[in-house]
Design a protein around this motif. Structure first.
Motif, PDB file in Angstrom:
ATOM      1  N   LEU A   1      40.840  36.908  31.980  1.00 17.31           N
ATOM      2  CA  LEU A   1      40.773  38.332  32.296  1.00 17.31           C
ATOM      3  C   LEU A   1      39.460  38.607  33.023  1.00 17.31           C
ATOM      4  O   LEU A   1      38.397  38.267  32.523  1.00 17.31           O
ATOM      5  CB  LEU A   1      40.805  39.088  30.969  1.00 17.31           C
ATOM      6  N   ARG A   2      39.560  39.210  34.191  1.00 21.33           N
ATOM      7  CA  ARG A   2      38.346  39.516  34.941  1.00 21.33           C
ATOM      8  C   ARG A   2      38.354  40.961  35.419  1.00 21.33           C
ATOM      9  O   ARG A   2      39.046  41.308  36.372  1.00 21.33           O
ATOM     10  CB  ARG A   2      38.225  38.585  36.136  1.00 21.33           C
ATOM     11  N   PRO A   3      37.594  41.807  34.742  1.00 27.06           N
ATOM     12  CA  PRO A   3      37.485  43.187  35.188  1.00 27.06           C
ATOM     13  C   PRO A   3      36.533  43.262  36.385  1.00 27.06           C
ATOM     14  O   PRO A   3      35.523  42.562  36.411  1.00 27.06           O
ATOM     15  CB  PRO A   3      36.871  43.905  33.986  1.00 27.06           C
TER      16      PRO A   3
ATOM     17  N   GLY B   1      45.149  33.358  40.817  1.00 36.82           N
ATOM     18  CA  GLY B   1      44.263  34.189  40.010  1.00 36.82           C
ATOM     19  C   GLY B   1      42.811  33.759  40.147  1.00 36.82           C
ATOM     20  O   GLY B   1      41.890  34.589  40.162  1.00 36.82           O
ATOM     21  N   ASP B   2      42.585  32.470  40.257  1.00 42.22           N
ATOM     22  CA  ASP B   2      41.228  31.942  40.419  1.00 42.22           C
ATOM     23  C   ASP B   2      40.620  32.465  41.718  1.00 42.22           C
ATOM     24  O   ASP B   2      39.503  32.996  41.749  1.00 42.22           O
ATOM     25  CB  ASP B   2      41.316  30.403  40.449  1.00 42.22           C
ATOM     26  N   ILE B   3      41.378  32.360  42.780  1.00 41.63           N
ATOM     27  CA  ILE B   3      40.864  32.785  44.085  1.00 41.63           C
ATOM     28  C   ILE B   3      40.691  34.309  44.127  1.00 41.63           C
ATOM     29  O   ILE B   3      39.660  34.820  44.562  1.00 41.63           O
ATOM     30  CB  ILE B   3      41.817  32.314  45.205  1.00 41.63           C
TER      31      ILE B   3
ATOM     32  N   SER C   1      40.151  36.369  41.737  1.00 37.97           N
ATOM     33  CA  SER C   1      39.092  36.936  40.901  1.00 37.97           C
ATOM     34  C   SER C   1      37.719  36.689  41.517  1.00 37.97           C
ATOM     35  O   SER C   1      36.838  37.542  41.414  1.00 37.97           O
ATOM     36  CB  SER C   1      39.192  36.441  39.471  1.00 37.97           C
ATOM     37  N   ASP C   2      37.516  35.555  42.181  1.00 35.94           N
ATOM     38  CA  ASP C   2      36.217  35.365  42.853  1.00 35.94           C
ATOM     39  C   ASP C   2      36.084  36.299  44.049  1.00 35.94           C
ATOM     40  O   ASP C   2      35.011  36.849  44.322  1.00 35.94           O
ATOM     41  CB  ASP C   2      36.036  33.908  43.316  1.00 35.94           C
ATOM     42  N   LEU C   3      37.183  36.480  44.759  1.00 31.61           N
ATOM     43  CA  LEU C   3      37.155  37.402  45.899  1.00 31.61           C
ATOM     44  C   LEU C   3      36.815  38.810  45.424  1.00 31.61           C
ATOM     45  O   LEU C   3      35.920  39.477  45.961  1.00 31.61           O
ATOM     46  CB  LEU C   3      38.525  37.407  46.594  1.00 31.61           C
TER      47      LEU C   3
HETATM   48 MG    MG Z   1      36.806  30.334  40.428  1.00 31.39          MG
END
Ligand code: MG
Ligand code: NAI
Length: 358
Positions: A104-106, A243-245, A247-249
């Motif tokens: 989870l990344r707010p 999701g990984d990409i 969330s960093d973006l």
């Molecule tokens: Mg990452």
């Protein structure tokens, strides 16, 4: 009455060891106001340990932290140790063995933190829900004919019905509790087996959550839209890779990787969940006392939410947002000259002078 929590602390490498003490100081300070105490067990699991002992963590490492209430992790990775060693030797085993299937990344654009994206104003408030244990990050596959002209590599993506359904249920529930708006990241025009399956399960989940307005977007178009107009998103759900990409973006849109938090959640609470800032060990600034502790402090706030103390989590959030909104004290990644400790001190003062707890 005091509630006592046992927290496993894994500072890891580089600035990981510089940002966790601020997070613990904040937990202790806010805990005092809410009748919570934290006992920390410090673990030296890291690339440094790998270099001296040949493993990122002890063989019985996971057993040792199995019964802790939560895990706080700084960052792992160091030059000289391949990144796949630190990832697969520590982070991925914790995520998988503890069934932390939600990442989870707010993402919020905070007042006083300029975004590199012109249209990213304080209306930006979204959350990326990433599938965290299956999908594209699978060990299934192999390499053949190494060193020959016909050398080859195959890696299988794994999407299971229960694995996709549970992440979608989590994402739809989150959307329902927020603004009822969800976007699913897909690529079913190019990836013809797993992504159409994902889309079908999204449609089914949509029927289970009639109050959530959902749509799907192809990942390539979606990343462009996030850069052009991030404020139009509320909850975005994606597979492990997407999701990984995403969330960093999205973290970059919010201004600095140093401020972004992440939670690896086992929603059923059968196992401890793990909270870790999105950033890495930052070897380029490690040891200088200038790392931004905000990502780690925000993680502490997420941990409080998860442990059932959202009012304490909100106090932490209010304290650091108000330091940013009302002072010009910033670490160098945000254009200031303050050190890790200077920023932390102001957050602690904000907590001490905060609203009396109810
Ligand atoms: Mg990452
Ligand atoms: P990084 O996030 O460590 O650093 C990227 C850039 O952002 C650097 O210029 C760094 O100084 C800056 N930065 C990052 N966090 C900051 C903070 N809190 N305050 C101020 N500036 C900050 O990513 P990089 O350089 O690609 O990776 C370094 C190592 O960290 C690698 O070994 C990598 O594998 C590892 N890593 C570990 C992660 C984790 O533990 N989850 C996540 C990302 C990278």
């Amino acid at each position: 009455m005091t509630t006592r929590y046992r927290i496993a602390l894994i500072p890891g490498d580089g600035i990981g060891a510089e940002v966790l003490p601020p997070a613990c100081a904040v937990l202790d300070a806010v805990g005092k106001r809410h009748g919570l105490t934290f006992a920390y067990d410090m673990l030296d699991w890291s690339c440094e340990r790998y270099l001296s002992e040949g493993a990122m963590m002890p063989a019985d490492g996971l057993e040792r932290i199995r019964h802790h209430d939560a895990i706080l992790l700084g960052a792992v990775g160091w030059p000289g140790v391949p990144d796949h060693v630190s990832l697969w030797g520590l982070l991925i085993p914790i995520r998988r063995q503890f069934r932390q299937y939600v990442n989870l990344r707010p993402i919020k654009v905070l007042q006083g933190v300029p975004s590199p994206v012109a249209k990213a104003t304080s209306d930006v408030d979204l959350v990326v829900v990433r599938e965290n244990v299956e999908g594209e990050y699978s060990e299934i596959g192999g390499r053949l004919n190494r060193g020959f002209p016909d050398e080859m590599a195959v890696q299988e993506a794994v999407f299971t019905r229960p694995g996709v359904e549970r992440i979608l249920d989590y994402a739809f529930t989150t959307a329902q509790q927020r603004n009822g708006d969800l976007v699913s990241a897909t690529k079913s025009n190019g990836i013809v087996h797993t992504m159409p399956f994902w889309d079908e399960l999204v449609r089914e989940a949509g029927e289970r959550f009639p109050h959530v307005a959902w749509r799907q977007e192809h990942i390539d178009a979606l990343v462009a839209k996030i850069v052009l107009d991030p404020a139009r998103f509320d909850v975005i759900v994606g597979s492990n890779l997407f999701g990984d990409i995403l969330s960093d973006l999205a973290a970059a849109v919010a201004g600095s990787i140093g401020i972004a938090p992440a939670a690896n959640l086992n929603p059923e609470r059968e196992y401890p969940s793990m909270f870790e800032p999105v950033h890495g060990s930052a070897p380029d600034i490690a040891g200088q006392g200038i790392a931004n502790p905000l990502g780690a402090i925000w993680c502490a706030a997420m941990m409080l939410d998860h442990l059932g103390h959202p009012e304490a989590g909100a106090e932490v959030f209010d304290a650091f947002s108000s330091v940013l909104a009302t002072t010009d004290v910033r670490t160098p990644d945000l254009g200031g000259t303050a050190g890790t400790k200077d920023f932390t001190r102001l957050v602690l003062e904000g907590i001490a002078h905060g609203r009396p707890s109810e």
